[in-house]
Write a protein that holds these residues in place. Structure first.
Motif, PDB file in Angstrom:
ATOM      1  N   LEU A 143      25.445  40.364  32.205  1.00 46.68           N
ATOM      2  CA  LEU A 143      26.039  41.600  32.982  1.00 46.68           C
ATOM      3  C   LEU A 143      27.529  41.442  33.251  1.00 46.68           C
ATOM      4  CD1 LEU A 143      25.390  44.298  34.804  1.00 46.68           C
ATOM      5  CD2 LEU A 143      24.790  42.735  36.258  1.00 46.68           C
ATOM      6  N   ARG A 144      27.789  40.280  33.572  1.00 43.55           N
ATOM      7  CA  ARG A 144      29.168  40.014  33.851  1.00 43.55           C
ATOM      8  C   ARG A 144      30.082  40.256  32.639  1.00 43.55           C
ATOM      9  NH1 ARG A 144      27.370  35.560  36.935  1.00 43.55           N
ATOM     10  NH2 ARG A 144      27.695  34.203  35.168  1.00 43.55           N
ATOM     11  N   GLU A 146      29.702  42.329  30.080  1.00 44.52           N
ATOM     12  CA  GLU A 146      29.479  43.958  30.018  1.00 44.52           C
ATOM     13  C   GLU A 146      30.588  44.382  30.712  1.00 44.52           C
ATOM     14  OE1 GLU A 146      25.597  45.168  30.368  1.00 44.52           O
ATOM     15  OE2 GLU A 146      25.040  44.472  28.472  1.00 44.52           O
ATOM     16  N   GLU A 147      30.505  43.956  32.094  1.00 41.94           N
ATOM     17  CA  GLU A 147      31.364  44.350  33.129  1.00 41.94           C
ATOM     18  C   GLU A 147      33.132  44.185  32.621  1.00 41.94           C
ATOM     19  OE1 GLU A 147      30.355  43.047  36.707  1.00 41.94           O
ATOM     20  OE2 GLU A 147      28.695  44.153  37.035  1.00 41.94           O
ATOM     21  N   GLN A 148      33.164  42.916  32.217  1.00 44.61           N
ATOM     22  CA  GLN A 148      34.322  42.454  31.840  1.00 44.61           C
ATOM     23  C   GLN A 148      34.915  43.235  30.465  1.00 44.61           C
ATOM     24  OE1 GLN A 148      34.496  38.122  31.146  1.00 44.61           O
ATOM     25  NE2 GLN A 148      34.095  37.724  33.396  1.00 44.61           N
ATOM     26  N   SER A 150      33.815  46.111  29.573  1.00 50.72           N
ATOM     27  CA  SER A 150      34.128  47.605  30.077  1.00 50.72           C
ATOM     28  C   SER A 150      35.688  47.683  30.659  1.00 50.72           C
ATOM     29  CB  SER A 150      33.087  48.106  30.903  1.00 50.72           C
ATOM     30  OG  SER A 150      33.441  49.504  31.420  1.00 50.72           O
ATOM     31  N   ALA A 151      35.746  46.692  31.747  1.00 49.28           N
ATOM     32  CA  ALA A 151      37.307  46.654  32.038  1.00 49.28           C
ATOM     33  C   ALA A 151      38.502  46.411  31.222  1.00 49.28           C
ATOM     34  CB  ALA A 151      37.218  45.737  33.319  1.00 49.28           C
TER      35      ALA A 151
END
Length: 212
Positions: A143-144, A146-148, A150-151
């Protein structure tokens, strides 16, 4: 009459030659003496014949005993052979059962060995609680990431837009400079002075810096 009874008892049949030749010769001699011999000769021949006949009967009885013994031995052999055949069949059946039992024992032993190997392998594996914990940590890491990702993607898109904007501004500035050069060249040829530049206010500078 006595001679005939003894001959019938001994189953004497001189005609087929199955009896000793000596007895046959004595019978012929006795028959000849009955016609021409004296009573002493007949009596002597008769006694000798009875003696030889007794010896023959004794020999035949021995042969009969041997034959009976042989017959009993043959019957005993057949009985023994039947017993041996029965024992062999029984032994063969037991051997087949033992083969099946050995095959079954081999399968059981193989299963036990495989179970032991699996048990040792399971002992080295983490517990269910630890597995669930590791799974949760991996999901959090994914999840982290994926967030990174996306950012980073958004950041790259923003920088791309900024770069396009800078390129557009640079092209406009170049076009303006080219126009100014053309105007200066025309004014120089016509002898007119260039127009004064409009005053630049502090707000325009701040706006330009903000756009940059």
């Amino acid at each position: 009459r006595v001679l005939g009874a003894r001959m019938r008892h001994s189953k004497f049949d001189g005609a087929n030659g199955a009896r000793p030749r000596k007895l046959l010769q004595q019978i012929l001699k006795l028959a000849s003496l009955l016609e021409e011999g004296t009573s002493e000769e007949i009596e002597a021949a008769h006694k000798q014949f009875l003696k030889d006949l007794a010896l023959y009967e004794f020999g035949m009885s021995k042969i009969q005993v041997v034959a009976d013994t042989s017959l009993r031995e043959v019957q005993a052999y057949k009985s023994l052979q039947a017993d041996l055949q029965s024992e062999m069949e029984k032994t063969s059946a037991e051997i087949e059962k033992l083969k099946e039992r050995v095959a079954h024992e081999r399968i059981v032993r193989k299963n036990k060995e495989e179970y032991t190997v699996l048990a040792k392998t399971v002992e080295h594996l983490p517990s269910r609680k630890q597995t669930e914990k590791d799974k949760t940590e991996l999901q959090d890491q994914l999840l982290r990431l994926e967030e990174q990702t996306s950012a980073q993607h958004q950041k790259m898109e923003l920088r791309k837009k900024q770069m396009l904007l800078l390129l557009h501004l640079a092209e406009e500035m170049k076009a303006n400079l080219d126009d100014d050069d053309d105007q200066l060249e025309q004014m120089a040829l016509s002898g007119t002075s260039p127009l004064p530049l409009p005053p630049v206010s502090p707000g325009d500078v701040e706006m330009g810096e903000a756009e940059a």
